[in-house]
Design a protein around this motif. Structure first.
Motif, PDB file in Angstrom:
ATOM      1  N   ARG A 237      37.214 -10.718  -7.377  1.00  0.00           N
ATOM      2  CA  ARG A 237      37.105  -9.292  -7.832  1.00  0.00           C
ATOM      3  C   ARG A 237      37.635  -8.575  -6.691  1.00  0.00           C
ATOM      4  O   ARG A 237      37.300  -8.864  -5.481  1.00  0.00           O
ATOM      5  CB  ARG A 237      35.342  -9.084  -7.799  1.00  0.00           C
ATOM      6  CG  ARG A 237      35.124  -9.968  -9.234  1.00  0.00           C
ATOM      7  CD  ARG A 237      33.390  -9.649  -9.174  1.00  0.00           C
ATOM      8  NE  ARG A 237      32.761  -9.917 -10.603  1.00  0.00           N
ATOM      9  CZ  ARG A 237      32.513 -11.251 -10.907  1.00  0.00           C
ATOM     10  NH1 ARG A 237      32.696 -12.401 -10.075  1.00  0.00           N
ATOM     11  NH2 ARG A 237      31.948 -11.698 -11.893  1.00  0.00           N
TER      12      ARG A 237
ATOM     13  N   ARG B 224      37.461  -5.513  -4.049  1.00  0.00           N
ATOM     14  CA  ARG B 224      36.027  -5.392  -3.166  1.00  0.00           C
ATOM     15  C   ARG B 224      35.619  -3.683  -3.708  1.00  0.00           C
ATOM     16  O   ARG B 224      34.403  -3.377  -3.556  1.00  0.00           O
ATOM     17  CB  ARG B 224      36.398  -5.234  -1.706  1.00  0.00           C
ATOM     18  CG  ARG B 224      36.563  -6.664  -0.905  1.00  0.00           C
ATOM     19  CD  ARG B 224      36.549  -6.458   0.347  1.00  0.00           C
ATOM     20  NE  ARG B 224      36.952  -7.766   0.943  1.00  0.00           N
ATOM     21  CZ  ARG B 224      35.921  -8.732   1.191  1.00  0.00           C
ATOM     22  NH1 ARG B 224      34.891  -8.564   1.023  1.00  0.00           N
ATOM     23  NH2 ARG B 224      36.532  -9.905   1.724  1.00  0.00           N
TER      24      ARG B 224
ATOM     25  N   GLY C 203      35.008  -2.909  -6.640  1.00  0.00           N
ATOM     26  CA  GLY C 203      34.407  -3.294  -7.892  1.00  0.00           C
ATOM     27  C   GLY C 203      35.198  -3.804  -9.011  1.00  0.00           C
ATOM     28  O   GLY C 203      36.396  -3.991  -8.885  1.00  0.00           O
TER      29      GLY C 203
END
Length: 287
Positions: A7, A9, A11
């Motif tokens: 993922r 960072r 989001g």
């Protein structure tokens, strides 16, 4: 090839990627997730290789790595007592004998967590939480009754696992499923290294550290049952699926075998490492 689930960072949802130097290249045009990628076999690998020079990517420092297979489709299959020195320390702690055949057990999919994720602390259930570094094998194709001589051809790749165990539950219930099956008790990662990059899975250094102190240090050459033998025994009369996960056992140095026994505590940092794959780092959650 070093494959990851990650993922950003900033989001977002989990994505499939391939590490190239200090970057992660997006493989979303090949597959939405790791299980789908594995199921495609050589077609997916060829597509990923073709993208190495031109795929869009992101800096590795800007992503969070997840478990390579975040939600296994079924239980993780594990092998107990597969290193002679671990058998000896287990005999000292609980009277175990060297097995004549592989000893299989499973951990539910809810055990799996990724690199840097917290190992849950369950003080109302157990405070005798132990560590076990293991080489994990990812099956690459549906197979059954696999011959030992060709068993490694069924492997997609390898990763690192920590078979976290509640020793008091293991003793109380007289089997391994409950003590090894609590939520978060199977850290996995940080990457899957494809089979072509590990020609021999039985020459790999394997180690585990707690707060920087080495607790386990061995080599996969000391396995009692080879990866090929394990796959042959596991698949006898039983269908394996692409993406199935096999933990191949742990060497000596576990906490319960120490004198006096040692167990994990809240905020401990646990690093499981296999040469050629990487370091799987997790922290025990604070109480």
């Amino acid at each position: 090839m070093r494959l990851v689930t990650f993922r950003e960072r900033a989001g977002g949802t989990a994505q499939l990627g391939m590490i190239a130097g200090d970057r992660v290249l997006f493989l979303d045009t090949v597959s939405r997730d790791m299980l789908g990628f594995i199921a495609q076999g050589e077609r997916a690998l060829d597509a990923a290789r073709a993208m190495q020079d031109g795929a869009k990517g992101v800096n590795l420092a800007d992503v969070v790595l997840c478990a390579p297979i975040e939600t296994p489709r079924r239980n993780v299959v594990c092998v107990g007592l597969n290193y002679a020195e671990h058998v000896a320390e287990s005999a000292s702690a609980a009277g175990a004998d060297a097995p004549k055949f592989p000893v299989f057990f499973t951990k539910p999919p809810t055990c799996v967590i990724g690199p840097e994720a917290e190992i849950p602390w369950h003080p109302h259930v157990s405070t005798s939480i132990d560590w076990e570094v293991e080489l994990a094998v990812i099956i690459g194709e549906e197979c059954k009754d696999v011959d030992e001589a060709s068993a490694l051809d069924c492997v997609f790749g390898y990763t690192v696992a920590n078979d976290v165990t509640a020793r008091d539950l293991q003793a109380r219930h007289q089997q391994w499923y409950k003590g090894k099956g609590l939520d978060g008790f199977c850290p996995l990662g940080p990457v899957i290294v494809t089979r072509d990059e590990i020609a021999n899975p039985h020459t790999l250094d394997i180690a585990l550290r707690v707060n920087g102190d080495t607790k386990q240090q061995s080599n996969t050459s000391h396995m009692i049952f080879s990866v090929a033998r394990l796959i042959a025994e596991w698949s006898a009369g039983m269908t394996l699926l692409a993406g199935d996960i096999l933990l191949t056992g742990t060497p000596s140095g576990v906490g319960v075998g120490r004198k006096p026994p040692e167990f994990l505590k809240p905020a401990d940092v646990v690093e499981a490492e296999v040469t050629g794959i990487g370091v799987l780092r997790n922290t025990v959650a604070r109480a």
